[in-house]
Design an enzyme around this catalytic site. Structure first.
Site, short mmCIF file in Angstrom:
data_model
loop_
_atom_site.label_atom_id
_atom_site.label_comp_id
_atom_site.label_asym_id
_atom_site.label_seq_id
_atom_site.Cartn_x
_atom_site.Cartn_y
_atom_site.Cartn_z
N ASP A 172 16.62 20.08 40.71
CA ASP A 172 17.30 19.24 41.69
C ASP A 172 18.72 19.64 42.08
O ASP A 172 19.01 19.95 43.22
CB ASP A 172 17.33 17.79 41.18
CG ASP A 172 15.93 17.25 40.92
OD1 ASP A 172 14.98 18.05 40.92
OD2 ASP A 172 15.79 16.02 40.75
N GLU A 195 13.51 14.32 27.63
CA GLU A 195 13.33 15.06 28.88
C GLU A 195 14.07 16.40 28.83
O GLU A 195 13.58 17.41 29.32
CB GLU A 195 13.89 14.20 30.03
CG GLU A 195 13.71 14.80 31.41
CD GLU A 195 14.21 13.85 32.49
OE1 GLU A 195 14.75 12.78 32.17
OE2 GLU A 195 14.05 14.19 33.68
#
Ligand SMILES: *[C@@H]1O[C@H](CO)[C@@H](O)[C@H](O)[C@H]1NC(C)=O
Ligand SMILES: *[C@@H]1O[C@H](CO)[C@@H](O)[C@H](O)[C@H]1NC(C)=O
Length: 808
Positions: free
Chosen positions: A581, A778
């Site tokens: 991202d 994560e």
């Protein structure tokens, strides 16, 4: 052997037979967004779920547990055993309520409607010196045609003994559900005003609701509102100031009212200390009665055979040095189990905007035809779609994500080949006529309720790394291996039930081969590959058409005049489509070229060539070879910076000149990660140096996403600006193991050293953090190695199991 394969191509599709396989996958914990929620893979059918809350005070009901939520502050929850065909065991540590809950699921095959199942919910205090008072609610809601009725006689004071329901639906046909107490449960029976409640104490309380179709997923709200309403009537007499109220477990009860035609039924129990109850779902056509003994024996057998098979499929190599082998094995089993227990079945509409485009998404080569269809403007709801998919995180990302899924399927496919194919087929079915698949699958209201509005809309010009094809090549590799050795090494799982005693339906294969039919039956395998080849090719062509980059406009020199790529859908700060991202990429420009995308395209082309080869599309295979060569040439011609000795993005400056954007990090590694460079290439040496340099990407916890020396390291959102991601470390290890450490060459020795060090670093850190925090995460901090962001994140972080067992 190849010729034999070709022979099958002329035989018409035999895919009809797959009905057999999906039968054993019909039921599952396919509501992974819930701590415990079972449903079948049927668009509208029976949905079940578990709710619990503490009854030590009146406030705890506002913190009732249902959907996995990081805000609940649990100390960890994971399936420690889970197999999609047989069931599993989950352990939930609810510290705030001082209860350790175990949920067990046992699938029992038989009959002609997807079989039966039994589930057990157990609780025990985490700290036995403190109270552990819990109320549990198990609910069953039916969407679509059919009905569920309570057979047990209603009683306004509550029910003693089992609660029995009968039901039917089109696909499940007739069934019964029984909820039965364990042998040794206790309720709170003493305290102020006990005499007034004695005839409702220790009983099971029920309610039946009629709620609007499509809202069963909001069961928790309906049920809790009803409990609170009921309690607020009962509490009136005790509201005098100074009066001690009665125990919450005597008031926070369901009303014991069943509305006629109820489509949502709830069954509530109250416990003080350890507890246990069972739920039996019996498909009538299976003609088999389940009881507590089925679970006692069945779960024991399931865990034993799961562990045995796990050691075969994912062994810890003897050469691996660890101080706590037992704990590492438990960890590996748990992350694999929670990945498979995190598979969900989703059905519903999604939101697509066919006209959206950023200004720089346009260029001379992209026409209006491709970016906006026939004047369709704005975000619109699509037709409902169905999807069986793994999920990255049961709490934070409980839905399908394209680029994660390729990694999930590598892992799942090792354990259960046919399950990975069933999931892959569902994804392939989502490829539309243009060849596009939305990168995030937010299907239905329940899924949307978890996503902020600005991220709900998907755009048909936006891509995502084409990882799904990794699952196809992994399948092809397994096929090639299984041609060499007969696959009867597959262990039979018979979870303690004597197979001779169980009436097995003709069309319900036993577990022994159920996970590998597509490896054993060549006809099935080839027809499967043929069935996905066309849509995959359409998908590939869509990438080449819509994500093309410019070469000649900026005087760029490259051997191929066509092979250059650029992600569409980037904003000033983000390239969400790339999956990385906020990684630094320079300013947006229609003349940008993206290194990761061209590398993925080389990989995609190579994969398509493998598949084309396998299904006998020889012309296509030859074309793919040409394209792959052109792309590989252009990766060097366009993206290698001799000055910086690294691969870079390409951009355009104010003078309309092309220049390299070189930010040291994951991006710089792509040609190596995807094994695109020959092992003799001097570029390999430069990439390995960058990767191994502690001033840049190397840390004791894994490879960092951005160089620690980069001015933006750790800045802003700090999502891909330093933190360590497991799937990227997996790709690095895979490339080293399969190519650069395996093939002789000038960098082989260095590649070997990096491989062993990196493997140990990443295993030790993720395992250590799991022990410390109760979760896999994560990502991991680039400086301290601590787990960061979403948890549990048993999507691609679970690749640790493949890293431990060296399955690349
Ligand atoms: C299931 O498999 C059996 C034998 O393997 C076959 O006879 C039967 O037709 C199959 N059923 C379906 C629904 O395809
Ligand atoms: C491994 O798991 C088993 C079963 O859940 C447990 O009894 C054992 O204590 C665990 N061992 C370690 C070292 O964590």
């Amino acid at each position: 052997m190849r010729n034999l394969w070709l022979l099958y191509l002329v035989i018409p599709s035999v895919l009809g037979q797959t009905a057999n396989i999906s039968e054993s996958l019909l039921w599952g914990a396919y509501r992974p967004n819930l701590y415990f929620g079972l449903r079948p893979q049927i668009p509208q059918s029976l949905l079940t779920g578990l709710i619990w809350f503490g009854t030590q005070d009146y406030r705890s009901i506002s913190k009732a547990r249902h959907a996995c939520d990081q805000g609940d502050g649990l100390n960890g929850y994971t399936w420690t055993t889970y197999d999609a065909r047989d069931g599993g065991v989950q352990v939930i540590k609810d510290g705030p309520n001082n209860v350790l809950i175990t949920t067990e699921l046992l699938k029992v095959s038989g009959g002609s409607h997807g079989g039966s199942w039994a589930a057990r919910v157990k609780g025990e205090p985490i700290d036995p010196s403190l109270p552990s008072r819990i109320s549990t609610i198990f609910y069953m809601g039916l969407e679509g045609f059919g009905g569920v009725d309570m057979e047990t006689e209603e009683n306004e004071k509550g029910i003693t003994g089992p609660v029995v329901y009968t039901g039917n639906s089109m696909e499940l046909d007739e069934f019964t559900i029984r909820i039965v107490d364990g042998p040794d449960n206790h309720a709170v029976t003493t305290g102020p005003h006990a005499a007034s409640f004695v005839d409702r104490m220790g009983k099971t309380h029920v309610a039946g609701f009629r709620i609007p179709p499509g809202t069963i997923w909001q069961a928790k709200e309906h049920i809790l509102q009803s409990i609170i309403k009921h309690a607020s009537d009962l509490i009136q007499p005790y509201q005098t100031p100074g009066m001690t109220p009665p125990d919450p477990s005597w008031l926070l009860q369901l009303s014991d009212e069943i509305y006629s035609g109820s489509n949502l039924h709830a069954v509530q129990k109250f416990f003080d200390g350890p507890f246990q109850f069972d739920i039996f779902f019996e498909s009538k056509s299976a003609k088999q009665k389940l009881d507590a003994g089925t679970l006692d024996e069945g779960i024991k057998g399931l865990v034993e055979s799961f562990n045995e098979r796990f050691d075969e499929v994912f062994p810890v190599p003897k050469t691996y040095q660890t101080s706590n082998l037992e704990s590492l094995k438990n960890f590996s089993r748990a992350i694999t189990s929670n990945l498979i227990g995190g598979i969900g079945y989703f059905y519903g509409t999604s939101i697509v905007d066919r006209s959206f485009a950023y200004e720089w998404d346009q260029d001379d080569e992209t026409t209006q035809e491709e970016t906006g269809k026939d004047g369709e403007k704005g975000a619109k709801l699509t037709e409902p779609r169905a999807l069986l998919t793994a999920t990255p995180s049961r709490s934070f990302f409980p839905r399908g994500f394209y680029w994660d899924e390729g990694f999930h399927l590598l892992h799942i496919g090792e354990w259960d080949n046919d399950l990975s194919l069933a999931i892959l087929k569902d994804w392939v079915d989502l490829i539309d006529d243009d060849g596009w698949v939305a990168r995030e699958q937010i299907l239905g209201e329940e899924a949307r309720s978890k996503v902020p509005a600005q991220f709900q809309t998907q755009v048909p010009t936006f891509a995502n790394p084409p990882t799904l094809t990794m699952a196809v090549t992994a399948f092809i590799n397994r096929l090639k291996n299984s041609e060499q050795e007969p696959s009867d090494q597959e262990l039979g799982l018979n979870f303690g039930i004597d197979p001779d005693q169980v009436p097995m339906g003709e069309d319900f294969p036993k577990s022994a081969t159920i996970r590998t039919r597509y490896l054993e039956d060549q006809q099935l395998a080839v027809s499967y590959l043929r069935s996905i080849y066309k849509p995959l090719k359409r998908h590939y062509d869509w990438f080449r058409r819509t994500q093309r980059g410019q070469i000649k406009q900026y005087g760029r020199k490259a051997r191929s005049r066509t092979e250059a790529y650029r992600w569409r859908g980037r904003s000033k700060e983000h390239v969400l489509t790339s999956g990385m991202d906020d990684y630094p990429r320079g300013p947006p420009h229609a003349g940008e070229l993206h290194l990761d995308l061209i590398s993925w395209m080389a990989f995609f082309t190579r994969t398509m060539r493998d598949i084309a080869d396998f299904v006998g599309e020889t012309d296509d295979a030859a074309a793919f070879i040409e394209i792959e060569k052109a792309i590989l040439d252009n990766i060097d011609d366009l993206h290698w910076s001799e000055e910086n000795k690294m691969y870079c993005d390409v951009n355009v400056n104010d003078e309309d000149e092309s220049y390299h954007v070189c930010d040291k990090g994951y991006l710089s590694l792509f040609p190596l990660l995807l094994e695109l460079l020959p092992s003799s290439s001097p570029h390999v040496g430069h990439i390995l140096d960058l990767l191994r340099d502690p001033q840049h990407l190397w840390s004791p916890y894994g490879i960092r996403s951005l160089s620690v020396s980069h001015p933006e390291f750790g800045q802003g959102e700090n999502y891909w600006k330093g933190p360590i991601w497991v799937q990227m470390n997996y790709l690095t290890l895979k490339a080293l193991y399969n190519t650069y450490a395996a093939q002789e060459g000038p960098y082989q020795q260095k590649a070997r050293e990096i491989y062993s060090e990196l493997r140990k670093n990443i295993i030790d850190n993720v395992h250590k953090e799991y022990e410390r925090t109760g979760y896999v995460w994560e990502q991991y901090d680039a400086v301290t190695g601590e787990g960061r962001r979403s948890h549990p994140f048993t999507g691609w972080t679970s690749l640790l199991t493949l890293i431990i067992s060296e399955k690349y």
